[in-house]
Enzyme design. Structure first.
Site, PDB file in Angstrom:
ATOM      1  N   GLU A  45       0.759  -1.368   0.224  1.00 53.78           N
ATOM      2  CA  GLU A  45       0.403  -0.062  -0.281  1.00 53.78           C
ATOM      3  C   GLU A  45       0.921   1.050   0.002  1.00 53.78           C
ATOM      4  OE1 GLU A  45      -2.276  -2.798   0.284  1.00 53.78           O
ATOM      5  OE2 GLU A  45      -1.482  -2.921   1.538  1.00 53.78           O
ATOM      6  N   ASP A  77      -7.410  -4.675  -4.372  1.00 54.62           N
ATOM      7  CA  ASP A  77      -6.463  -5.482  -3.035  1.00 54.62           C
ATOM      8  C   ASP A  77      -6.643  -6.633  -3.772  1.00 54.62           C
ATOM      9  OD1 ASP A  77      -4.783  -5.422  -1.018  1.00 54.62           O
ATOM     10  OD2 ASP A  77      -6.319  -4.126   0.359  1.00 54.62           O
ATOM     11  N   ASN A  92      -1.095  -7.415  -3.938  1.00 61.46           N
ATOM     12  CA  ASN A  92      -1.476  -6.425  -4.373  1.00 61.46           C
ATOM     13  C   ASN A  92      -0.651  -5.502  -5.567  1.00 61.46           C
ATOM     14  OD1 ASN A  92      -2.324  -5.552  -2.023  1.00 61.46           O
ATOM     15  ND2 ASN A  92      -1.448  -4.672  -2.737  1.00 61.46           N
TER      16      ASN A  92
END
Length: 704
Positions: A196, A322, A277
């Site tokens: 992230e 994600d 992801n």
């Protein structure tokens, strides 16, 4: 001279003999390979297959109601407890939040040693989903743990003293380690997290004796286009590189972190990794909306000796939500279409249950194990999902199930070869995906390319009620051959625990509301439950000593669901983590948890803000809601509406800009926000505090 030589020879012989005596933690590949079928629990998923099934049957449907506490331990961390304990020759090894490690006498609960890697508190900022740790590995007298700041540490299994430590990541970048290492053929295997924030994922193998790097495999191409001198170079040049186009990934690193699942087949000599992801999540931004972006959201099969690529299967090509494939991977032998098949099974975030030939990576079957809206199925010929065109959120927001927390997250599932069922801890959570048209890369911050503003709470009561009604958790008993649910248990909260299945015909699972329960493995009836006093998210395990079966589970709610969706979880203060160990006839009593005073919202004590609350709404939801909840609804991490830091502009700036709480995990946001931005956010939170004090605050909903 002869006496000295004889003495030296005698000492050498005695020393060698002493070294040859069995010592603590003497685990090798042969023992782990056999663990699936015996009373031991030697690796994260019990054995190399990761089935989380124990043949032990001394606890069964006939006597499970007599389970009682045998012993317990309380820890000094009050964050999420996600570890699965290991038991080796009468010693139980486990890890807690902040990457601490403990060893106990598995019969009595006597603490034998503890180890604290002393992670700097500010490193908690880099953990998207709490400062958790899922467990340790044990191999030939050593215990291995990965730390939240990216170290891999080998400890002496008898004393807990460090033997070696290696920094597996660049400490200047926001990498983390939360997953349990595995050891295969004298190599410790470990991945990392941080996608992230903007990192490039990889898997590394280290020599178990020395800590020397054996090989490394990068999961996405080098943004510079240059080879890495790594095991992945060949496949990157031949396969993966061409699946990426120009985009933000060249700044962010691309993601693809391998932060959890690992399994190994000794006969095929293949090790399997789940890959996460991309960065940003938004494929349109990450790669210009072009290419499958290998090896994001994929299962990778590698040779453990060299890291050589063998095959891959991508569960979500051009991933944009994600939808990681880091979820639990397990191996089994199934009869499908009348033929014996060696399969790999996974229920990743995207909601499909995959049965794959583990020798060659060919898809056998895939079907959704829960309700999903982003795709209608998987094409059996291509193995690709059949997408709902709206799911790409290119032109408009799309309210989608599942959200970023997935239909199944890290919580392990279990397979029972007697019933033929896989037991999946499932989430039902909506999320409104929206293209972030103002995206710009911020090093070290969340870089997902999705506009979180639309996931603020709706003010319309009917809309809020309709959305929150969607949210729930389930335990699904899934037939992997027929690809259908056999039974389902609904939970009132979505973020529930990992699963254990046993030869006693039982399935054990904890729950967020503070319960540990046993279910009939064939029919799903609840047969027993225990009030844990705190939420459970970890998977239980079982072991046998001196002819008696024990059941162990770590207790302590936390993790991504608790942090980012607090309103969909039981509202309780953070409580100390515990290890609970049960047996039939156990008589131990754990004391009730203390009840910390809940902070009140004292509006009179709040210095009025001159900030712009409307701009503060945007600042908050773009920077703060992932930890403090949409509309400042979070109460698990500090409830900002009732926090002393809200009372004055100086207090707020001291934490948000100056980093006064960095040692406790709240790093400074000075890299991302100006003092004015921070004060605008305070003005917004004050408005939310006023609503809460007046009883106007809406019930929070999850962001994913």
């Amino acid at each position: 001279m002869k006496i000295i030589r004889l003495g030296m020879a005698l000492a050498l012989v005695l020393g060698v003999a002493a070294c040859q005596k069995p010592g603590a933690g003497q685990v090798d590949g042969k023992r782990i390979a056999a663990a699936d079928s015996n009373a031991e629990w030697l690796s994260y998923g019990k054995g190399y297959s990761e089935q989380r099934f124990s043949p032990l049957d001394k606890i069964n449907a006939g006597n499970v109601g007599q389970l009682g506490l045998a012993w317990f331990a309380e820890f000094d961390t009050d964050r999420g407890q996600e570890a699965t304990p290991l038991v080796v020759d009468g010693v139980l090894y486990t890890s807690t939040a902040w990457s601490k490690v403990f060893a106990f006498d598995a019969r009595t609960g006597k603490q034998l040693w503890k180890f604290d890697p002393r992670v700097e508190g500010s490193k908690g900022f880099n953990a998207c989903c709490d400062v958790v740790n899922r467990g340790v590995a044990v191999w030939k007298g050593r215990v291995y743990v990965g730390t939240i700041d990216g170290r891999l540490i080998a400890l002496d299994a008898k004393t807990g003293q460090p033997v070696w430590s290696v920094q597996t990541t660049d400490p200047s970048k926001p990498y983390t380690i939360t997953g349990a290492p595995r050891v295969v053929k004298d190599k410790v295997l470990i991945g990392n997290g941080g996608a992230e924030y903007g990192v490039r994922g990889y898997i590394t193998a280290y020599d178990a004796a020395t800590g020397k790097q054996a090989w490394r495999f990068y999961t996405v191409p080098n943004p510079t286009g240059a080879p890495d001198g790594a095991a992945s170079d060949k496949v990157m040049a031949e396969k993966a590189g061409a699946t990426w186009s120009d985009g933000e990934w060249k700044k962010t690193g691309g993601g693809g972190t391998a932060w959890d699942s690992i399994a190994y087949d000794p006969k095929l000599d293949l090790v399997y990794f789940g890959i996460g992801n991309g960065t940003p999540w938004n494929h349109k931004l990450r790669s210009g909306g072009k290419g499958d972006n290998l090896f994001l959201s994929s299962i990778l099969a590698l040779r453990p000796d060299t890291g050589e690529y063998v095959w891959h299967y991508q569960t979500t090509p051009a991933e944009s939500w994600d939808y990681t494939a880091t979820q639990h991977i397990m191996l089994a032998d199934l009869t499908i279409g009348g033929q014996p098949r060696k399969v790999l099974m996974q229920a990743p975030k995207n909601g499909f249950f995959y049965v794959i030939d583990r020798a060659n990576g060919q898809l056998i079957s895939a079907r959704n194990y829960t309700n999903i809206t982003w795709a209608t199925g998987v094409d059996p010929k291509t193995g690709r999902p059949i997408e709902n065109p709206q799911a790409r959120y290119k032109d408009a927001a799309f309210l989608q199930i599942p959200g970023p927390l997935g239909a199944h997250n890290w919580q392990p599932m279990a397979f029972n070869p007697k019933t033929g069922l896989v037991y999946i801890p499932t989430n039902v959570t909506p999320f409104a995906y929206t293209d972030d048209k103002g995206f710009s890369y911020k090093a070290g911050a969340w870089n997902v390319g999705v506009d979180f503003l639309v996931n603020a709470l709706p003010t319309d009561a009917a809309t809020l009620k309709a959305i929150t009604a969607m949210v729930k958790g389930q335990l699904v008993a899934w037939d992997p051959v027929r690809q259908k649910a056999v039974w389902t248990v609904d939970h009132p909260y979505f973020w529930n625990a990992g699963v254990l299945s046993t030869g006693g015909g039982l399935v054990f699972q904890g729950a967020a509301q503070g319960e540990f329960a046993a279910y009939d493995a064939a029919a799903g009836r609840k047969l027993w439950s225990y009030d844990t006093g705190n939420g459970v998210i970890a998977a239980p395990m079982t072991y046998e000593l001196d002819g008696e079966q024990y059941l162990a589970v770590m207790v302590g709610v936390g993790g991504g669901g608790q942090i980012s969706a607090p309103g969909s979880m039981p509202q309780r203060p953070r409580l100390p983590g515990r290890l609970l160990v049960f047996k039939v006839g156990g008589k131990a009593q754990a004391p009730a948890f203390p009840k910390p005073a809940q902070p009140a919202i004292d509006l009179a004590a709040i210095q009025p803000s001159k900030g712009d609350a409307q701009h503060g709404f945007a600042v908050f939801h773009q920077n703060c809601q992932v930890c403090h909840g949409p509309n400042a609804s979070g109460a698990w991490l500090p409830d900002l509406k009732a926090s002393p830091m809200l009372q004055t502009a100086d207090n707020w700036k001291g934490v948000v800009i100056d980093g006064a709480s960095a040692p406790r995990g709240m790093a400074s946001f000075a890299r991302f926000l100006t003092p004015k931005d921070a004060e605008d956010a305070r003005a917004y939170v004050i408005e939310e505090a006023k609503k809460a004090a007046g009883g106007q605050a809406a019930a929070p909903m999850p962001i994913g």
